[in-house]
Design a protein around this motif. Structure first.
Motif, PDB file in Angstrom:
ATOM      1  N   LEU A  54       2.694  10.701   6.402  1.00 55.21           N
ATOM      2  CA  LEU A  54       3.924  11.460   6.215  1.00 55.21           C
ATOM      3  C   LEU A  54       3.765  12.454   5.063  1.00 55.21           C
ATOM      4  CD1 LEU A  54       6.480   8.536   6.614  1.00 55.21           C
ATOM      5  CD2 LEU A  54       5.686  10.129   8.364  1.00 55.21           C
ATOM      6  N   ASP A  55       4.502  13.523   5.132  1.00 54.90           N
ATOM      7  CA  ASP A  55       4.400  14.592   4.132  1.00 54.90           C
ATOM      8  C   ASP A  55       5.390  14.331   2.991  1.00 54.90           C
ATOM      9  OD1 ASP A  55       3.737  16.878   2.802  1.00 54.90           O
ATOM     10  OD2 ASP A  55       4.794  18.237   4.156  1.00 54.90           O
ATOM     11  N   GLY A  56       5.136  13.238   2.245  1.00 53.81           N
ATOM     12  CA  GLY A  56       5.996  12.917   1.116  1.00 53.81           C
ATOM     13  C   GLY A  56       7.371  12.437   1.484  1.00 53.81           C
ATOM     14  N   THR A  57       7.594  12.042   2.740  1.00 58.09           N
ATOM     15  CA  THR A  57       8.915  11.604   3.205  1.00 58.09           C
ATOM     16  C   THR A  57       8.946  10.115   3.516  1.00 58.09           C
ATOM     17  OG1 THR A  57       8.343  12.186   5.483  1.00 58.09           O
ATOM     18  CG2 THR A  57       9.419  13.880   4.150  1.00 58.09           C
ATOM     19  N   GLY A  58       7.995   9.358   2.975  1.00 57.10           N
ATOM     20  CA  GLY A  58       7.937   7.934   3.256  1.00 57.10           C
ATOM     21  C   GLY A  58       8.897   7.124   2.398  1.00 57.10           C
ATOM     22  N   ASP A  59       8.719   5.791   2.439  1.00 61.35           N
ATOM     23  CA  ASP A  59       9.574   4.887   1.679  1.00 61.35           C
ATOM     24  C   ASP A  59       9.299   5.022   0.184  1.00 61.35           C
ATOM     25  OD1 ASP A  59      10.664   3.928   4.008  1.00 61.35           O
ATOM     26  OD2 ASP A  59       9.293   2.215   4.149  1.00 61.35           O
ATOM     27  N   GLN A  60      10.337   4.803  -0.613  1.00 67.26           N
ATOM     28  CA  GLN A  60      10.193   4.713  -2.051  1.00 67.26           C
ATOM     29  C   GLN A  60       9.828   3.276  -2.385  1.00 67.26           C
ATOM     30  OE1 GLN A  60      13.744   6.131  -3.926  1.00 67.26           O
ATOM     31  NE2 GLN A  60      13.665   8.144  -2.937  1.00 67.26           N
ATOM     32  N   THR A  61       8.583   3.061  -2.817  1.00 68.33           N
ATOM     33  CA  THR A  61       8.071   1.710  -2.982  1.00 68.33           C
ATOM     34  C   THR A  61       8.783   0.932  -4.082  1.00 68.33           C
ATOM     35  OG1 THR A  61       6.346   2.630  -4.411  1.00 68.33           O
ATOM     36  CG2 THR A  61       5.806   2.300  -2.079  1.00 68.33           C
ATOM     37  N   THR A  62       9.400   1.631  -5.034  1.00 65.46           N
ATOM     38  CA  THR A  62      10.135   0.905  -6.065  1.00 65.46           C
ATOM     39  C   THR A  62      11.377   0.240  -5.503  1.00 65.46           C
ATOM     40  OG1 THR A  62      11.273   2.970  -6.642  1.00 65.46           O
ATOM     41  CG2 THR A  62       9.296   2.397  -7.902  1.00 65.46           C
ATOM     42  N   GLN A  63      11.953   0.827  -4.463  1.00 61.39           N
ATOM     43  CA  GLN A  63      13.129   0.254  -3.828  1.00 61.39           C
ATOM     44  C   GLN A  63      12.778  -0.577  -2.606  1.00 61.39           C
ATOM     45  OE1 GLN A  63      15.724   3.531  -2.982  1.00 61.39           O
ATOM     46  NE2 GLN A  63      15.958   4.133  -5.124  1.00 61.39           N
ATOM     47  N   MET A  64      11.638  -0.312  -1.989  1.00 58.48           N
ATOM     48  CA  MET A  64      11.189  -1.036  -0.800  1.00 58.48           C
ATOM     49  C   MET A  64       9.840  -1.682  -1.094  1.00 58.48           C
ATOM     50  SD  MET A  64      13.650  -0.537   1.232  1.00 58.48           S
ATOM     51  CE  MET A  64      15.111   0.500   1.132  1.00 58.48           C
ATOM     52  N   PRO A  65       9.821  -2.810  -1.813  1.00 57.51           N
ATOM     53  CA  PRO A  65       8.530  -3.399  -2.198  1.00 57.51           C
ATOM     54  C   PRO A  65       7.724  -3.919  -1.026  1.00 57.51           C
ATOM     55  CG  PRO A  65      10.345  -4.870  -2.764  1.00 57.51           C
ATOM     56  CD  PRO A  65      10.960  -3.586  -2.327  1.00 57.51           C
ATOM     57  N   TYR A  66       8.384  -4.249   0.093  1.00 57.81           N
ATOM     58  CA  TYR A  66       7.615  -4.796   1.211  1.00 57.81           C
ATOM     59  C   TYR A  66       6.699  -3.758   1.839  1.00 57.81           C
ATOM     60  CZ  TYR A  66      11.678  -2.807   3.644  1.00 57.81           C
ATOM     61  OH  TYR A  66      12.664  -1.977   4.080  1.00 57.81           O
ATOM     62  N   THR A  67       7.007  -2.468   1.668  1.00 59.92           N
ATOM     63  CA  THR A  67       6.109  -1.437   2.201  1.00 59.92           C
ATOM     64  C   THR A  67       4.771  -1.475   1.481  1.00 59.92           C
ATOM     65  OG1 THR A  67       8.020  -0.043   2.733  1.00 59.92           O
ATOM     66  CG2 THR A  67       5.866   1.016   2.667  1.00 59.92           C
ATOM     67  N   ALA A  68       4.818  -1.554   0.136  1.00 62.60           N
ATOM     68  CA  ALA A  68       3.570  -1.638  -0.630  1.00 62.60           C
ATOM     69  C   ALA A  68       2.842  -2.954  -0.364  1.00 62.60           C
ATOM     70  CB  ALA A  68       3.872  -1.482  -2.118  1.00 62.60           C
ATOM     71  N   GLN A  69       3.590  -4.039  -0.208  1.00 60.18           N
ATOM     72  CA  GLN A  69       2.959  -5.330   0.089  1.00 60.18           C
ATOM     73  C   GLN A  69       2.265  -5.300   1.442  1.00 60.18           C
ATOM     74  OE1 GLN A  69       5.714  -8.580   0.063  1.00 60.18           O
ATOM     75  NE2 GLN A  69       4.155 -10.120   0.556  1.00 60.18           N
ATOM     76  N   SER A  70       2.908  -4.686   2.446  1.00 59.55           N
ATOM     77  CA  SER A  70       2.301  -4.600   3.780  1.00 59.55           C
ATOM     78  C   SER A  70       1.045  -3.753   3.746  1.00 59.55           C
ATOM     79  CB  SER A  70       3.304  -4.017   4.782  1.00 59.55           C
ATOM     80  OG  SER A  70       4.480  -4.803   4.837  1.00 59.55           O
ATOM     81  N   MET A  71       1.084  -2.658   2.983  1.00 61.42           N
ATOM     82  CA  MET A  71      -0.092  -1.800   2.889  1.00 61.42           C
ATOM     83  C   MET A  71      -1.221  -2.512   2.162  1.00 61.42           C
ATOM     84  SD  MET A  71      -0.901   1.103   4.072  1.00 61.42           S
ATOM     85  CE  MET A  71      -2.420   2.046   4.023  1.00 61.42           C
ATOM     86  N   ASN A  72      -0.878  -3.303   1.151  1.00 64.89           N
ATOM     87  CA  ASN A  72      -1.892  -4.053   0.425  1.00 64.89           C
ATOM     88  C   ASN A  72      -2.556  -5.086   1.333  1.00 64.89           C
ATOM     89  OD1 ASN A  72      -3.479  -5.050  -1.631  1.00 64.89           O
ATOM     90  ND2 ASN A  72      -1.834  -6.213  -2.603  1.00 64.89           N
ATOM     91  N   ASN A  73      -1.746  -5.779   2.152  1.00 60.32           N
ATOM     92  CA  ASN A  73      -2.315  -6.765   3.090  1.00 60.32           C
ATOM     93  C   ASN A  73      -3.214  -6.086   4.119  1.00 60.32           C
ATOM     94  OD1 ASN A  73      -0.834  -8.713   1.747  1.00 60.32           O
ATOM     95  ND2 ASN A  73       0.848  -8.686   3.225  1.00 60.32           N
ATOM     96  N   TYR A  74      -2.817  -4.893   4.560  1.00 60.22           N
ATOM     97  CA  TYR A  74      -3.633  -4.180   5.554  1.00 60.22           C
ATOM     98  C   TYR A  74      -4.967  -3.754   4.940  1.00 60.22           C
ATOM     99  CZ  TYR A  74      -4.984  -0.773   9.086  1.00 60.22           C
ATOM    100  OH  TYR A  74      -5.672  -0.066  10.049  1.00 60.22           O
ATOM    101  N   LEU A  75      -4.934  -3.312   3.692  1.00 62.76           N
ATOM    102  CA  LEU A  75      -6.185  -2.896   3.047  1.00 62.76           C
ATOM    103  C   LEU A  75      -7.103  -4.089   2.824  1.00 62.76           C
ATOM    104  CD1 LEU A  75      -4.888  -0.282   0.441  1.00 62.76           C
ATOM    105  CD2 LEU A  75      -6.015   0.164   2.624  1.00 62.76           C
ATOM    106  N   GLN A  76      -6.533  -5.261   2.532  1.00 67.00           N
ATOM    107  CA  GLN A  76      -7.363  -6.449   2.365  1.00 67.00           C
ATOM    108  C   GLN A  76      -8.063  -6.824   3.665  1.00 67.00           C
ATOM    109  OE1 GLN A  76      -4.990  -9.588   0.689  1.00 67.00           O
ATOM    110  NE2 GLN A  76      -4.807  -8.605  -1.325  1.00 67.00           N
ATOM    111  N   GLN A  77      -7.370  -6.613   4.797  1.00 65.71           N
ATOM    112  CA  GLN A  77      -8.021  -6.871   6.086  1.00 65.71           C
ATOM    113  C   GLN A  77      -9.156  -5.890   6.336  1.00 65.71           C
ATOM    114  OE1 GLN A  77      -5.048  -6.839   9.152  1.00 65.71           O
ATOM    115  NE2 GLN A  77      -3.868  -8.523   8.259  1.00 65.71           N
ATOM    116  N   MET A  78      -9.066  -4.713   5.749  1.00 62.45           N
ATOM    117  CA  MET A  78     -10.129  -3.718   5.901  1.00 62.45           C
ATOM    118  C   MET A  78     -11.236  -3.907   4.869  1.00 62.45           C
ATOM    119  SD  MET A  78      -8.995  -1.985   8.478  1.00 62.45           S
ATOM    120  CE  MET A  78     -10.057  -0.563   8.468  1.00 62.45           C
ATOM    121  N   GLY A  79     -11.133  -4.950   4.024  1.00 68.09           N
ATOM    122  CA  GLY A  79     -12.167  -5.222   3.039  1.00 68.09           C
ATOM    123  C   GLY A  79     -11.952  -4.550   1.710  1.00 68.09           C
ATOM    124  N   LEU A  80     -10.741  -4.011   1.459  1.00 67.08           N
ATOM    125  CA  LEU A  80     -10.442  -3.341   0.194  1.00 67.08           C
ATOM    126  C   LEU A  80      -9.421  -4.168  -0.566  1.00 67.08           C
ATOM    127  CD1 LEU A  80     -10.090   0.350   1.430  1.00 67.08           C
ATOM    128  CD2 LEU A  80     -12.093  -0.730   0.429  1.00 67.08           C
TER     129      LEU A  80
END
Length: 374
Positions: A54-80
């Protein structure tokens, strides 16, 4: 020649009179338009996923912590993995819910459309890409995997405190974005019988469907169990059932007259009635009550030689109640839908007033129909 014309003229007049006297032919419909095979249906699939790019129109992670948590879990599955204590400030990622309809007889490898809807505070999903999202059924099993670029039917822009938006930006579709991974078993090829479920419960329709199928397919093929289900004696060979049902669905029959019903939408004031609605003779008195409130500013100024006087502004309210004289309007018996519409139009009432008038006519017993409020 004149004798022949004098002989044929009475026959022509008699034929014309007979054509006028006979009622219009009933509308013929097919079985497939009023019934469906029971057990053969679609299934709802849902899943939780992420939209990236998205072009800067995504979720605000400070208000939506589950977005950052989901992205972190996805990166761990990718080995990061992120360093301890590090927090991601994402602007191009949005958490979404993905929904789809799994059609009947869908096989692995078949592509189906998916709908993607934002569940956070993302401003827009336009230009985003849905990453691999498993879609589960009501039993918790995975039946499809969704991924692809979103199509959002809207546009928007904002700058300097001004904002312009066309259509909806928080939801989109991915045509053919999901691939079926598991088929849902159906009872189509099991048992000796196949049940047809009518779209609406009606004993007359069930009887007509049974008679029409028995005339076309042979006596004893169909039997009505109740006002909703018609049971068919299907061929024993499963490969012959497709051709059997194809012939059954094309069987034509005369449509039954539906139950007289008036549908009222109390939110929009819409009124819809079918052709079976009739109206008995009645009288209706309708009047309007209006309340008007007007406010006039009153300015009070001090005397020219007063000390410490101030100008005071107050308001004077004027309330008036007026009621129009109600006229008693007689409505004649209306045996057809067009007559009912003309009778109601003579009242000159608004759609909202007609809601109360129709309920009152129904309570008096003059409206021969069921009232359904949605």
């Amino acid at each position: 020649m004149n004798r022949l014309l004098s002989f044929l003229r009475p026959l022509a007049l008699a034929g014309a009179a007979l054509a006028v006297a006979l009622p219009a032919a009933a509308q013929a419909i097919r079985v497939k338009e009023i019934a469906a095979v029971q057990g053969v249906r679609s299934n709802q699939l849902t899943g939780y996923g992420l939209v990236v790019g998205l072009d800067g129109t995504g979720d605000q992670t400070t208000q939506m912590p589950y977005t950052a948590q989901s992205m972190n879990n996805y990166l761990q599955q990718m080995g990061l993995s992120l360093p301890p204590g590090a927090s991601m400030q994402l602007k191009n990622v949005a958490a979404v819910m993905v929904t789809a309809q799994l059609p009947a007889f869908a096989q692995p490898g078949q592509a189906i459309d998916v709908t993607v809807s934002s569940i956070g505070n993302a401003k827009s999903l336009r230009g985003g890409t849905l990453i691999t999202t498993p879609l589960r059924g009501a039993d918790g099993e995975i039946y499809a995997l969704a991924q692809g670029n979103l199509l959002v039917g809207g546009a928007g822009a904002s700058a300097g405190g001004s904002k312009v938006q066309i259509n909806h930006l928080s939801a989109g579709r991915v045509p053919g974005g999901a691939q079926v991974e598991r088929a849902v078993p159906t009872p189509f090829a099991l048992g000796e019988t196949i049940d047809l479920g009518l779209n609406s419960s009606d004993f007359q329709t069930a009887s007509r469907v049974t008679d029409a199928i028995n005339r076309a397919m042979g006596a004893g093929v169909a039997s009505a169990l109740d006002g909703r289900v018609v049971r068919l004696r299907a061929p024993a060979n499963p490969s012959e059932r497709v051709a059997f049902l194809a012939r059954v669905e094309e069987v034509r029959l005369d449509a039954a007259v539906p139950t007289a019903r008036v549908i009222i939408n109390s939110r929009t004031g819409s009124i819809v009635m079918n052709q079976a609605v009739t109206l008995g003779a009645c009288a209706v008195s309708h009047g309007n009550l209006s309340v008007s409130i007007s406010s006039t500013p009153v300015i009070s100024q001090p005397n020219p030689l007063s000390v410490g006087g101030q100008t005071v502004v107050s308001e004077k309210a004027n309330i008036q109640i007026s009621q129009d004289k109600g006229s008693l309007i007689q409505l004649d018996t209306a045996p057809q839908l067009g007559d009912v519409v003309r009778a109601l139009n003579t009242l000159g009432a608004t759609p909202q007033d007609l809601l109360a008038i129709l309920q009152a006519i129904k309570a008096s017993g003059a409206l021969n129909a069921e009232l359904e409020v949605i």
